[in-house]
Motif scaffolding. Sequence first.
Motif, PDB file in Angstrom:
ATOM      1  N   VAL A  27       0.888  -1.268   0.197  1.00  0.00           N
ATOM      2  CA  VAL A  27      -0.021  -0.078   0.029  1.00  0.00           C
ATOM      3  C   VAL A  27       0.618   1.145   0.015  1.00  0.00           C
ATOM      4  O   VAL A  27       0.492   2.091  -0.623  1.00  0.00           O
ATOM      5  N   LEU A  28       2.082   1.209   0.779  1.00  0.00           N
ATOM      6  CA  LEU A  28       2.873   2.413   0.795  1.00  0.00           C
ATOM      7  C   LEU A  28       3.543   2.770  -0.487  1.00  0.00           C
ATOM      8  O   LEU A  28       3.860   3.736  -1.026  1.00  0.00           O
ATOM      9  N   VAL A  29       3.848   1.654  -1.327  1.00  0.00           N
ATOM     10  CA  VAL A  29       4.436   1.704  -2.597  1.00  0.00           C
ATOM     11  C   VAL A  29       3.515   2.286  -3.428  1.00  0.00           C
ATOM     12  O   VAL A  29       3.838   3.178  -4.345  1.00  0.00           O
ATOM     13  N   ILE A  30       2.314   1.840  -3.634  1.00  0.00           N
ATOM     14  CA  ILE A  30       1.174   2.487  -4.587  1.00  0.00           C
ATOM     15  C   ILE A  30       1.014   3.813  -4.282  1.00  0.00           C
ATOM     16  O   ILE A  30       0.930   4.646  -5.197  1.00  0.00           O
ATOM     17  N   THR A  31       0.838   4.292  -2.903  1.00  0.00           N
ATOM     18  CA  THR A  31       0.577   5.315  -2.501  1.00  0.00           C
ATOM     19  C   THR A  31       1.749   6.550  -2.966  1.00  0.00           C
ATOM     20  O   THR A  31       1.789   7.446  -3.550  1.00  0.00           O
ATOM     21  N   ASN A  32       3.256   5.836  -2.559  1.00  0.00           N
ATOM     22  CA  ASN A  32       4.109   6.708  -3.154  1.00  0.00           C
ATOM     23  C   ASN A  32       4.234   6.845  -4.765  1.00  0.00           C
ATOM     24  O   ASN A  32       4.722   7.927  -5.223  1.00  0.00           O
ATOM     25  N   ILE A  33       3.872   6.042  -5.421  1.00  0.00           N
ATOM     26  CA  ILE A  33       3.951   6.124  -6.857  1.00  0.00           C
ATOM     27  C   ILE A  33       2.861   6.969  -7.407  1.00  0.00           C
ATOM     28  O   ILE A  33       3.008   7.937  -8.193  1.00  0.00           O
ATOM     29  N   ALA A  34       1.780   7.046  -6.692  1.00  0.00           N
ATOM     30  CA  ALA A  34       0.867   8.100  -7.097  1.00  0.00           C
ATOM     31  C   ALA A  34       1.173   9.396  -6.792  1.00  0.00           C
ATOM     32  O   ALA A  34       0.993  10.524  -7.381  1.00  0.00           O
ATOM     33  N   ARG A  35       1.759   9.618  -5.366  1.00  0.00           N
ATOM     34  CA  ARG A  35       2.266  10.880  -5.089  1.00  0.00           C
ATOM     35  C   ARG A  35       3.296  11.541  -5.938  1.00  0.00           C
ATOM     36  O   ARG A  35       3.328  12.618  -6.169  1.00  0.00           O
ATOM     37  N   SER A  36       4.256  10.431  -6.473  1.00  0.00           N
ATOM     38  CA  SER A  36       5.521  11.069  -7.202  1.00  0.00           C
ATOM     39  C   SER A  36       5.006  11.438  -8.822  1.00  0.00           C
ATOM     40  O   SER A  36       5.294  12.528  -9.289  1.00  0.00           O
ATOM     41  N   ILE A  37       3.952  10.685  -9.110  1.00  0.00           N
ATOM     42  CA  ILE A  37       3.404  10.983 -10.505  1.00  0.00           C
ATOM     43  C   ILE A  37       2.548  12.490 -10.468  1.00  0.00           C
ATOM     44  O   ILE A  37       2.873  13.406 -11.466  1.00  0.00           O
ATOM     45  N   ALA A  38       1.931  12.748  -9.399  1.00  0.00           N
ATOM     46  CA  ALA A  38       1.432  13.846  -9.037  1.00  0.00           C
ATOM     47  C   ALA A  38       2.415  15.087  -8.852  1.00  0.00           C
ATOM     48  O   ALA A  38       2.302  15.899  -9.403  1.00  0.00           O
ATOM     49  N   TRP A  39       3.439  14.702  -8.088  1.00  0.00           N
ATOM     50  CA  TRP A  39       4.458  15.614  -8.014  1.00  0.00           C
ATOM     51  C   TRP A  39       5.043  16.189  -9.427  1.00  0.00           C
ATOM     52  O   TRP A  39       5.537  17.279  -9.751  1.00  0.00           O
ATOM     53  N   LEU A  40       5.377  15.026 -10.269  1.00  0.00           N
ATOM     54  CA  LEU A  40       5.885  15.373 -11.616  1.00  0.00           C
ATOM     55  C   LEU A  40       4.920  16.069 -12.511  1.00  0.00           C
ATOM     56  O   LEU A  40       5.319  17.170 -13.353  1.00  0.00           O
ATOM     57  N   ILE A  41       3.774  16.001 -12.483  1.00  0.00           N
ATOM     58  CA  ILE A  41       2.720  16.749 -13.399  1.00  0.00           C
ATOM     59  C   ILE A  41       2.767  17.985 -12.693  1.00  0.00           C
ATOM     60  O   ILE A  41       2.720  19.116 -13.412  1.00  0.00           O
ATOM     61  N   ALA A  42       2.827  18.262 -11.149  1.00  0.00           N
ATOM     62  CA  ALA A  42       2.715  19.586 -10.569  1.00  0.00           C
ATOM     63  C   ALA A  42       4.118  20.478 -11.221  1.00  0.00           C
ATOM     64  O   ALA A  42       4.049  21.437 -11.506  1.00  0.00           O
ATOM     65  N   CYS A  43       5.321  19.746 -11.211  1.00  0.00           N
ATOM     66  CA  CYS A  43       6.529  20.427 -11.818  1.00  0.00           C
ATOM     67  C   CYS A  43       6.445  20.719 -13.261  1.00  0.00           C
ATOM     68  O   CYS A  43       6.794  21.789 -13.746  1.00  0.00           O
ATOM     69  N   ILE A  44       5.857  19.865 -14.147  1.00  0.00           N
ATOM     70  CA  ILE A  44       5.674  20.116 -15.391  1.00  0.00           C
ATOM     71  C   ILE A  44       4.666  21.397 -15.599  1.00  0.00           C
ATOM     72  O   ILE A  44       4.924  21.945 -16.684  1.00  0.00           O
TER      73      ILE A  44
END
Length: 72
Positions: A27-44
């Motif tokens: 669950v932690l890995v899946i949450t971190n993947i979603a969080r990292s994708i959201a962070w990349l989209i926010a940076c872009i």
Amino acid sequence: MFKFFEAIAGFISTIVNFVVNLFEMLVLVITNIARSIAWLIACISYLPPWLVAFVIVPISLAVVFQIINKGS
């Protein structure tokens, strides 16, 4: 006789703890993947439009290479 049952109870509790920790880690890995994708989209979203194409391609390739595990 009681040490035998205590050893069995310890073994079962070890297996249960392993399964629970495995599920929590998944669950932690899946949450971190979603969080990292959201962070990349926010940076872009802060980049100028002409630079987005030059950034999206390497990031997409890096994600694909990590998924198929050919990065090493």
